[in-house]
Design an enzyme around this catalytic site. Structure first.
Site, PDB file in Angstrom:
ATOM      1  N   CYS B  83      -1.682  35.111  18.805  1.00  0.00           N
ATOM      2  CA  CYS B  83      -1.945  33.888  19.573  1.00  0.00           C
ATOM      3  C   CYS B  83      -2.403  32.765  18.646  1.00  0.00           C
ATOM      4  O   CYS B  83      -1.664  32.391  17.743  1.00  0.00           O
ATOM      5  CB  CYS B  83      -2.928  34.182  20.701  1.00  0.00           C
ATOM      6  SG  CYS B  83      -2.957  32.904  21.963  1.00  0.00           S
ATOM      7  N   HIS B 194       1.064  38.045  23.448  1.00  0.00           N
ATOM      8  CA  HIS B 194      -0.017  39.028  23.414  1.00  0.00           C
ATOM      9  C   HIS B 194       0.566  40.436  23.496  1.00  0.00           C
ATOM     10  O   HIS B 194       0.835  40.925  24.587  1.00  0.00           O
ATOM     11  CB  HIS B 194      -0.984  38.785  24.572  1.00  0.00           C
ATOM     12  CG  HIS B 194      -1.802  37.563  24.379  1.00  0.00           C
ATOM     13  ND1 HIS B 194      -3.004  37.580  23.717  1.00  0.00           N
ATOM     14  CD2 HIS B 194      -1.566  36.282  24.707  1.00  0.00           C
ATOM     15  CE1 HIS B 194      -3.480  36.355  23.651  1.00  0.00           C
ATOM     16  NE2 HIS B 194      -2.637  35.543  24.249  1.00  0.00           N
ATOM     17  N   GLU B 196      -0.893  43.135  23.173  1.00  0.00           N
ATOM     18  CA  GLU B 196      -1.831  44.015  23.882  1.00  0.00           C
ATOM     19  C   GLU B 196      -1.728  43.879  25.391  1.00  0.00           C
ATOM     20  O   GLU B 196      -2.335  44.647  26.128  1.00  0.00           O
ATOM     21  CB  GLU B 196      -3.262  43.742  23.386  1.00  0.00           C
ATOM     22  CG  GLU B 196      -3.934  42.476  23.914  1.00  0.00           C
ATOM     23  CD  GLU B 196      -3.512  41.187  23.202  1.00  0.00           C
ATOM     24  OE1 GLU B 196      -2.515  41.205  22.448  1.00  0.00           O
ATOM     25  OE2 GLU B 196      -4.177  40.155  23.417  1.00  0.00           O
TER      26      GLU B 196
END
EC number: 4.3.2.10
Lengths: 257, 214
Positions: B83, B194, B196
């Site tokens: 990010c 992202h 994750e």
């Protein structure tokens, strides 16, 4: 255009347990938010929203524990709303693994809180919930007002103006719920969804009233929503999220399949 | 082996840690701002969230700027930027009236045009939020097992444009701009999305990072 429209199942949780009966096939413990979240993840949900209805302040630790357990297993965005009043509340939820928080009543009583929170944590994690009710009569140009306390208390705030203000204060996304339609299964209030979506630059989630897959399609196509939120049509196993996505894609909507 | 997630006060580090632990249960994942621990780690993650001026400022305040530059120049230690952690690797960002960044890759960070319309005349929203298709521009070990055009989860208003085509590993087209949402050079790979929070595709990318030997 390749950015997909999102489907977001919403779960009510009380003291870390799912309430308002989730009831789909083959689930062992419908009250366990981890199991329900895992199931929605398997069905390809784009995000999950939890509405914390825990009344007692002391029991709110159970929500943090729940978020932490889910975030360890389900790797899609998680939003938590309900009773968020301070930056400390937000920090605790983000640290537990929430990606966004949804601010409702506190935004109305103290708009500066939205500004402070977005400055501190970034707009990307601040969702403002807009609970709107139509206040104009049949022949008049449509007008919606913000209501609090589950649609019982009027605030006198114009919903479209309020939405613009919340974006100016740093909201990164708006969750627009029609208090007229919530729980009716008659479909979104497309008028308020469209009016707000056209008025702001940030994404809008349509909520309140979904009873069929066509309602989801209309939310995007006519309401201009970037995401659609629903509870009961998914919880009771009427449709899986995957089915809803296939249906929307077949109507020409860009979806993540 | 230890994987260090650099904690300079910006961003949701726990989600990243949990996702890496999930794909590599045998590695030790630590969230730290201790210079010795970061230096001693075999792999490093540079996260980032919020405004870039705050991210650069906090990195400076926690006295980690020099260390991160040192890590970037170590061509044997894998580093993953996520990010704003991707944006910080560039020369400069136009956010907050102009912010000088780490200058590891030539290029800049600009804002999406929030007046652009899609092909149906609908306004394209900024932040760019949700799942978009990432087109792989160059082959890279971190793309292993991930088809080009796979969707990842994004939430951002500013995006990277690398000057050097060789650094642009993946892109999206949004609001009339081509955003280099994955960039790489030597032992550094950085993504705007992202991983994750990107379900199986994201976990695969993280698993590839954990086993990558540049």
């Amino acid at each position: 255009m390749t950015l997909a429209k999102r489907i977001i199942p919403c779960l009510d949780v009380d003291r870390g347990r799912v309430v308002k009966g989730v009831n789909f096939l083959g689930i062992r413990d419908a009250g366990d938010p981890v199991e329900v979240a895992r199931r929605y993840n398997e069905q390809n949900a784009d995000e999950i929203t939890f509405l914390d209805i825990t009344a007692s302040h002391e029991a709110r630790g159970t929500t943090l524990d729940m978020v932490s357990r889910i975030a360890g297993e389900v790797f899609i965005p998680l939003t938590v709303g309900g009773g968020i009043r301070s930056c400390d509340n937000i920090r605790a939820l983000l640290n537990a693994g929430a990606d966004k928080v949804s601010i409702n009543t506190a935004a109305v009583t103290d708009p500066d809180f939205v500004y402070e929170a977005s400055q501190r944590f970034g707009s990307q994690c601040i969702v403002v919930a807009i609970d709107a009710k139509r206040v104009s009569e049949g022949g008049e140009p449509p007008r919606w007002e913000i209501f609090t306390h589950g649609g019982r208390r009027p605030t006198g705030l114009d919903a479209v103006e309020w939405s613009r203000k919340m974006v100016d204060y740093g909201a990164g996304e708006l969750l627009v719920t029609s208090m007229d339609r919530d729980g009716t299964r008659e479909g979104f209030d497309l008028g308020v969804t469209r009016a707000i979506s056209d008025a702001v630059s940030v994404p809008v989630i349509a909520s309140g009233g979904v009873g069929s897959l066509d309602h989801l399609v209309a939310g995007v196509k006519e309401g201009g929503a970037d995401a659609v939120l629903a509870a009961s049509i998914f919880h009771f196993g009427e449709y899986t999220i995957e089915q809803a996505k296939q249906y929307m894609a077949a109507q020409g909507i860009e979806m993540r399949l | 082996m230890t994987i260090a997630i650099i904690d300079y006060g910006m961003g949701n580090l726990h989600s990243v840690a949990k996702a890496i632990e999930h794909v590599s249960p045998d590695e030790r994942v630590t969230i730290t701002r201790d210079a010795r621990a970061i230096k001693g780690a075999s792999r490093v993650v540079l996260p980032g969230q919020g405004a870039i001026r705050d991210c650069m400022g906090e990195l400076e305040r926690t006295e980690l700027t020099g260390l991160v530059k040192e890590l970037l120049s170590d061509a044997s230690k894998p580093l993953l930027g996520i990010c704003v952690g991707q944006q910080m690797l560039m020369d400069k960002s136009e956010e907050n009236g102009g912010v000088r960044c780490l200058g590891y890759m030539p290029g800049r960070v600009t804002r999406f045009d929030d007046t652009a319309l899609d092909d149906q005349g609908q306004r394209l929203k900024v932040p760019h939020m949700g799942w978009n298709r990432v087109h792989q521009h160059h082959m890279h070990p971190l793309w292993e097992g991930i088809p080009t055009g796979e969707r990842f989860y994004f939430v951002h208003s500013y995006f990277v444009q690398a000057d050097d085509d060789a650094h642009a590993m993946g892109y999206i087209d949004y609001a009339g701009s081509r955003a280099h949402v994955a960039t790489g050079r030597d032992a550094v790979f950085a993504v705007q999305f992202h991983p994750e929070k990107s379900a199986d595709a994201g976990l695969r990318l993280l698993a590839n990072f954990v086993t990558w030997s540049p």
